[in-house]
Design an enzyme around this catalytic site. Structure first.
Site, PDB file in Angstrom:
ATOM      1  N   HIS A  83       0.859  -1.183   0.000  1.00 28.13           N
ATOM      2  CA  HIS A  83       0.000   0.000   0.000  1.00 28.13           C
ATOM      3  C   HIS A  83       0.896   1.233   0.000  1.00 28.13           C
ATOM      4  CE1 HIS A  83      -3.723   2.182   1.936  1.00 28.13           C
ATOM      5  NE2 HIS A  83      -3.124   2.921   1.046  1.00 28.13           N
ATOM      6  N   GLU A 142       0.828   8.011  -3.092  1.00 31.73           N
ATOM      7  CA  GLU A 142       1.654   7.553  -1.958  1.00 31.73           C
ATOM      8  C   GLU A 142       2.915   8.391  -1.811  1.00 31.73           C
ATOM      9  OE1 GLU A 142       0.781   5.234   0.410  1.00 31.73           O
ATOM     10  OE2 GLU A 142      -1.154   5.321  -0.579  1.00 31.73           O
ATOM     11  N   HIS A 146       2.831  10.689   1.490  1.00 35.57           N
ATOM     12  CA  HIS A 146       3.672  10.113   2.555  1.00 35.57           C
ATOM     13  C   HIS A 146       5.167  10.295   2.305  1.00 35.57           C
ATOM     14  CE1 HIS A 146       0.046   8.180   4.094  1.00 35.57           C
ATOM     15  NE2 HIS A 146      -0.203   7.743   2.873  1.00 35.57           N
TER      16      HIS A 146
HETATM   17  O1  U2P Z   1      -6.592   4.252   7.500  1.00 34.02           O
HETATM   18  C1  U2P Z   1      -7.148   5.012   6.473  1.00 34.02           C
HETATM   19  C2  U2P Z   1      -6.083   5.805   5.717  1.00 34.02           C
HETATM   20  O2  U2P Z   1      -5.428   6.734   6.579  1.00 34.02           O
HETATM   21  C3  U2P Z   1      -4.054   6.862   6.204  1.00 34.02           C
HETATM   22  N1  U2P Z   1      -3.200   6.392   7.317  1.00 34.02           N
HETATM   23  C4  U2P Z   1      -3.668   5.502   8.235  1.00 34.02           C
HETATM   24  C5  U2P Z   1      -2.892   5.088   9.298  1.00 34.02           C
HETATM   25  C6  U2P Z   1      -1.587   5.587   9.424  1.00 34.02           C
HETATM   26  O3  U2P Z   1      -0.843   5.227  10.356  1.00 34.02           O
HETATM   27  N2  U2P Z   1      -1.121   6.462   8.487  1.00 34.02           N
HETATM   28  C7  U2P Z   1      -1.893   6.884   7.437  1.00 34.02           C
HETATM   29  O4  U2P Z   1      -1.448   7.642   6.600  1.00 34.02           O
HETATM   30  C8  U2P Z   1      -3.872   6.023   4.967  1.00 34.02           C
HETATM   31  O5  U2P Z   1      -4.141   6.878   3.861  1.00 34.02           O
HETATM   32  P1  U2P Z   1      -3.722   6.589   2.328  1.00 34.02           P
HETATM   33  O6  U2P Z   1      -2.254   6.421   2.255  1.00 34.02           O
HETATM   34  O7  U2P Z   1      -4.437   5.360   1.917  1.00 34.02           O
HETATM   35  O8  U2P Z   1      -4.225   7.817   1.623  1.00 34.02           O
HETATM   36  C9  U2P Z   1      -4.969   4.958   5.189  1.00 34.02           C
HETATM   37  O9  U2P Z   1      -5.332   4.271   4.058  1.00 34.02           O
END
Ligand code: U2P
Length: 271
Positions: A83, A142, A146
């Site tokens: 992911h 991503e 992040h």
């Molecule tokens: O859990 C739902 C979405 O929140 C983001 N998430 C969750 C937990 C964490 O520790 N960190 C985090 O970023 C994720 O967002 P996405 O990357 O999918 O946009 C996760 O899917």
């Protein structure tokens, strides 16, 4: 320098102790505290989280096929896929979209695309949100959300994807579970504690599992900034929490709308 040599040198150069985590090692236990911090002037993150997806669960919701959607590949895949590599704070929050100037550029990861298509595919046809308010590939989402917050440990887009693949290969969660008898199945249920123990024994840290209707949907591994495994804080929401017995559904490739399912090797829309 080849991929493995580069990563070996990179990981060796970083210190071997898990720093900055002693006070709050088990994280925030309050469920539901999942808040995205403001985009500007974010403090440095505390730990990495490698989030893995279980296609057998996520693909059950597939209602549309396209060549970019790995749920539609004709060669069945029973493995966790990536992911993302996320950066979190010990209090259960995380930074997001840390550098709007660092828009995703697929050309920067050309050498990695073969591996990314197999191990980090999109599991839907939808484009994902990007930090400038637009839509882009799963990888763009991503990296921008992040990856841009992972500095100073990970400094650019190529290193973000390379590092994530490297950690994913180092801790082969699918293999660990299969070797312990947790075989993908549409009839079996497995004790959550057994799955957690199998990973604790192999990785020497506690993972976090996310479920949907009692099926494993996501498995998260946590790492110090030097990529040594650490326990994941138990910060899933009540809706995401797994029951005591969980299923690990088999991956069933979809062939929807009268179309034949599409082999991954012709998956050109993903790039
Ligand atoms: O859990 C739902 C979405 O929140 C983001 N998430 C969750 C937990 C964490 O520790 N960190 C985090 O970023 C994720 O967002 P996405 O990357 O999918 O946009 C996760 O899917």
């Amino acid at each position: 320098m080849d991929f493995l040599t580069f990563m070996s040198v990179f990981l060796l150069l970083i210190s071997t102790s898990c720093y900055g985590l002693s006070e709050n090692h088990h994280g925030d236990e309050e469920g539901g505290l999942l808040v995205v911090a403001p985009a500007k002037q974010q403090k440095e993150f505390d730990y990495f989280l490698l989030a893995l997806l279980w296609p057998g669960t996520l693909c059950q919701g597939t209602n549309h096929c396209c060549s970019a959607n790995a749920c539609c590949r004709s060669n069945a895949t029973s493995m966790f896929t990536i992911h993302g590599l996320w950066v979190n704070y010990n209090d259960g929050t995380w930074p997001a979209c840390c550098n709007n100037g660092s828009n995703f550029d697929i050309k920067k990861i050309t050498p990695l695309l073969g591996g990314l298509q197999i191990y980090w595919p999109s599991l839907s046809c939808n484009l994902e949100s990007t930090c400038d308010g637009g839509k882009g590939l799963f990888w763009a989402h991503e990296w921008e959300k992040h990856g841009t917050c992972a500095t100073p440990v990970i400094w650019d887009e190529y290193t973000y994807f390379l590092t994530t693949l490297n950690i994913y290969f180092k801790y082969n969660i699918t293999k660990i579970l299969i070797e312990e008898g947790y075989i993908p199945s549409n009839s079996e249920k497995y004790p959550l504690g057994g799955i957690v123990s199998a990973i604790q024994n192999a990785v020497r840290a506690t993972p976090l599992l996310v479920c949907s209707d009692g099926a494993v949907q996501e498995l998260r591994l946590c790492f110090c900034k030097n990529f040594e495994p650490q326990d994941c804080p138990n910060n899933v929401t009540p809706e995401e929490a797994c029951p005591r017995y969980v299923s690990l559904p088999e991956y069933v490739p979809r062939s929807l709308g009268g179309k034949r399912s599409i082999p991954w090797s012709s998956n050109r829309e993903a790039i």
